[in-house]
Design a protein around this motif. Sequence first.
Motif, mmCIF file in Angstrom:
data_model
loop_
_atom_site.group_PDB
_atom_site.id
_atom_site.type_symbol
_atom_site.label_atom_id
_atom_site.label_comp_id
_atom_site.label_asym_id
_atom_site.label_seq_id
_atom_site.Cartn_x
_atom_site.Cartn_y
_atom_site.Cartn_z
ATOM 1 N N UNK A 158 0.820 -1.215 0.000
ATOM 2 C CA UNK A 158 0.000 0.000 0.000
ATOM 3 C C UNK A 158 0.856 1.268 0.000
ATOM 4 N N UNK A 159 1.912 1.260 0.792
ATOM 5 C CA UNK A 159 2.774 2.441 0.867
ATOM 6 C C UNK A 159 3.794 2.481 -0.265
ATOM 7 N N UNK A 160 4.183 1.306 -0.775
ATOM 8 C CA UNK A 160 5.201 1.249 -1.833
ATOM 9 C C UNK A 160 4.756 1.999 -3.075
ATOM 10 N N UNK A 161 3.444 2.047 -3.311
ATOM 11 C CA UNK A 161 2.933 2.736 -4.493
ATOM 12 C C UNK A 161 3.187 4.229 -4.470
ATOM 13 N N UNK A 162 3.536 4.779 -3.297
ATOM 14 C CA UNK A 162 3.787 6.225 -3.188
ATOM 15 C C UNK A 162 5.243 6.579 -3.434
ATOM 16 N N UNK A 163 6.089 5.576 -3.659
ATOM 17 C CA UNK A 163 7.523 5.824 -3.828
ATOM 18 C C UNK A 163 7.790 6.573 -5.127
ATOM 19 N N UNK A 164 8.660 7.572 -5.046
ATOM 20 C CA UNK A 164 9.070 8.321 -6.244
ATOM 21 C C UNK A 164 10.521 8.010 -6.594
ATOM 22 N N UNK A 165 11.318 7.607 -5.595
ATOM 23 C CA UNK A 165 12.697 7.178 -5.819
ATOM 24 C C UNK A 165 12.781 5.688 -5.496
ATOM 25 N N UNK A 166 13.584 4.952 -6.280
ATOM 26 C CA UNK A 166 13.612 3.504 -6.112
ATOM 27 C C UNK A 166 14.979 2.980 -5.683
ATOM 28 N N UNK A 167 15.877 3.892 -5.306
ATOM 29 C CA UNK A 167 17.204 3.484 -4.837
ATOM 30 C C UNK A 167 17.268 3.651 -3.318
ATOM 31 N N UNK A 168 17.665 2.581 -2.628
ATOM 32 C CA UNK A 168 17.719 2.600 -1.161
ATOM 33 C C UNK A 168 19.119 3.036 -0.718
ATOM 34 N N UNK A 169 19.166 4.013 0.187
ATOM 35 C CA UNK A 169 20.427 4.520 0.750
ATOM 36 C C UNK A 169 20.453 4.150 2.228
ATOM 37 N N UNK A 170 21.243 3.124 2.565
ATOM 38 C CA UNK A 170 21.280 2.630 3.949
ATOM 39 C C UNK A 170 21.768 3.687 4.929
ATOM 40 N N UNK A 171 22.513 4.669 4.441
ATOM 41 C CA UNK A 171 23.029 5.707 5.353
ATOM 42 C C UNK A 171 21.922 6.607 5.876
ATOM 43 N N UNK A 172 20.749 6.559 5.242
ATOM 44 C CA UNK A 172 19.638 7.403 5.675
ATOM 45 C C UNK A 172 18.725 6.705 6.694
ATOM 46 N N UNK A 173 19.058 5.448 7.033
ATOM 47 C CA UNK A 173 18.268 4.749 8.052
ATOM 48 C C UNK A 173 18.496 5.427 9.405
ATOM 49 N N UNK A 174 17.427 5.747 10.102
ATOM 50 C CA UNK A 174 17.542 6.398 11.418
ATOM 51 C C UNK A 174 17.123 5.481 12.555
ATOM 52 N N UNK A 175 16.493 4.370 12.210
ATOM 53 C CA UNK A 175 16.027 3.420 13.223
ATOM 54 C C UNK A 175 16.654 2.055 12.949
ATOM 55 N N UNK A 176 16.949 1.328 13.994
ATOM 56 C CA UNK A 176 17.561 0.006 13.820
ATOM 57 C C UNK A 176 16.645 -0.952 13.061
ATOM 58 N N UNK A 177 15.312 -0.808 13.245
ATOM 59 C CA UNK A 177 14.380 -1.712 12.564
ATOM 60 C C UNK A 177 14.402 -1.492 11.054
ATOM 61 N N UNK A 178 14.787 -0.260 10.622
ATOM 62 C CA UNK A 178 14.916 -0.020 9.183
ATOM 63 C C UNK A 178 16.040 -0.878 8.618
ATOM 64 N N UNK A 179 17.165 -0.829 9.319
ATOM 65 C CA UNK A 179 18.313 -1.630 8.889
ATOM 66 C C UNK A 179 17.974 -3.113 8.949
ATOM 67 N N UNK A 180 17.279 -3.540 10.027
ATOM 68 C CA UNK A 180 16.922 -4.961 10.187
ATOM 69 C C UNK A 180 16.023 -5.435 9.042
#
Length: 690
Positions: A591-613
Amino acid sequence: MPKDLLLEIGLEEVPARFIRAAMEQLKEKTVKWLSEARIGHGEVKAYATPRRLAVYIQSVEEKQTDVNEEVKGPSRKIALDETGAWSKAAQGFARSQGVDPESFYFQELGGVEYIYAKKSSVGTATSSLLNEALPAIITSMTFPKNMRWGAWDLKFVRPIRWMVALFGEEVVPFEIAGVSTGRISRGHRFLGNDTEIGSPSAYADTLKEESVYVDVEERQGLILEGIQSLSKDKGWTISIKEDLLEEVLFLVEYPTVLFGTFDPDFLTIPQDVLITSMREHQRYFPVLNHDGELLPYFVTVRNGNEVALEQVAKGNEKVLRARLSDARFFYREDQKLPIATALDKLETIVFHEELGTVADKVRRIGKLAGMLSGIMKVDQVTAFHIERTAAICKFDLVTQMVYEFPELQGVMGEDYARKAGEPEPVAKGIFEHYQPRFSGDQSPASQVGAIVSIADKLDTIVGCFSIGIIPTGSQDPYALRRQAAGIVQMMLDHPTECTLAEAFRAALSVHRDAGLLKRDAEGIEKDLHDFFGLRVKNVLSEQARYDVVDAVLASGYNDISSVVRRGEALMEAVQQPDFKITVESFNRVNNLAGKATAHTVDASLFTESVEHDLYTRWLEIQGRYEHLLNQGMEGQALAALAELKPAVTAYFDKVMVMADDDNIRSNRLATLHAISGGLKKFADFSKLVW
């Protein structure tokens, strides 16, 4: 007090193939009229023989049900004019309902006032309605072929010779084409006499006394009982083909089973030829031993009793001898025809005026089969056999045997090719390339037969689509639906790396090179994809519920084997109690993926550990998941996806995806978009219904 109703239409002999549908039509039309006329009734029974159609209805009420109903008319605004008088709309409503405008009253519905009227009608006596209704029912009947007779304008399946119409014990009087109703029916043409039907309930028994079994089920039971008795007494296996049984059922009024013999020398002819000749020309049931080998006997059904059965059998034997002699002559003469000469003759047979001759079609089949062999990476020997099979697959169409019995195409080709010294895979492939011939038929057993069959059927479909012949409604004169279903079945039975798109493009390329495309290739390919999608959906619907079917089809069906396996795996998963929670987590991602405008993931922008997990867990699962999909292990692939659920749940518990910071928000949506892309390779889980 309710009375029984009987209507019998006596006719000259009706073609057997028309009778069952006509019998059911008479029943349906009569029941429909009773319902619309508000006349209650009990059980309905339809009867038919070659010389009659009849319907018997028990406990028909003597009068229509009275009507007392409230009828809604126009709104007050429309019903009254400027002076407060009834408008033309209101007066028209009164006329249509047969009521006086002065009886109108207003009633509110949904905040709007409408005029209403109470409509009452006393039911009319059934007997006074039947003399107009029954002839209307008869004359409204339709048939595949009609005829006229005498000076009458009526068109009917065969001339009407008598009619019986009884309501209770009274005759319902009417006339059609100079024939008046009465209570006199006719018995068996040779064993019975005219007979009086005293009451509707006595109809079947009265005619039985005149050697006519009007009850279709009873007549079929007598035929099967006679065949089974003979089979038991003689130790035979009597082959009962359903369509032949149906035809024989409607060729007789008084069935008596008998058998005859033929010269065992005829058994040197292929068994299929003998069986086809017996079934198609003589309506005989072939006799086999317990190993399925034909014996020199036949079984038939006489329209009469057991008197002089031996003479009847001898007469049938004489006729069959002539038929089999013809078949033996054709068989011997066909073997004198070289395959090369037969192929030359195909140049004179038109396949379709816009698609060329059968020889042209054979050349296209050869090219397409070669391309499919390359896509499917067949070995060199198999490729050689495919090439030869495709080149000669239609040669038997010019033989005398196939001309006499078109249903033996392929059967004779296999036999003649084997006798001409062709390799066994080629001879077998000629027969198999017609398979599957009908719904439920088996696929070719060999890869040679399957690839040539796919090429043949796909050539026909693409050719027809290219010139605008696309099935609509019930219209499918070239049986394209059946052929497409056959291709789907073969791709499932012979799993290959060939996708639908590759097969379509290969066929379109062959037709383009032949200068046959009359439409844009991309448009044709889209139509083909949609057309085959319905065939794939039919296959899936036989093994999975509708929402599972919709879910896996939404992820594509280019690889038919894969979509079926995905359907099987998902159908098994949805029956597990905890899978609903897994699907809910998948749907939150999608449901939320459809709102994405950029499709490249930048791990350095993760602010929460669960994002990295979550992202790390997805990368761990992704490779294994896609490998399992590629290996055809869809069940394990789905299990791998399910391992993502805890990480997804933890992610949504701790993370606000739509963060204020544009970069963080965009990166989180890109993460979900990456995972969603993987999920959608399996199914659109949002289509599942709980």
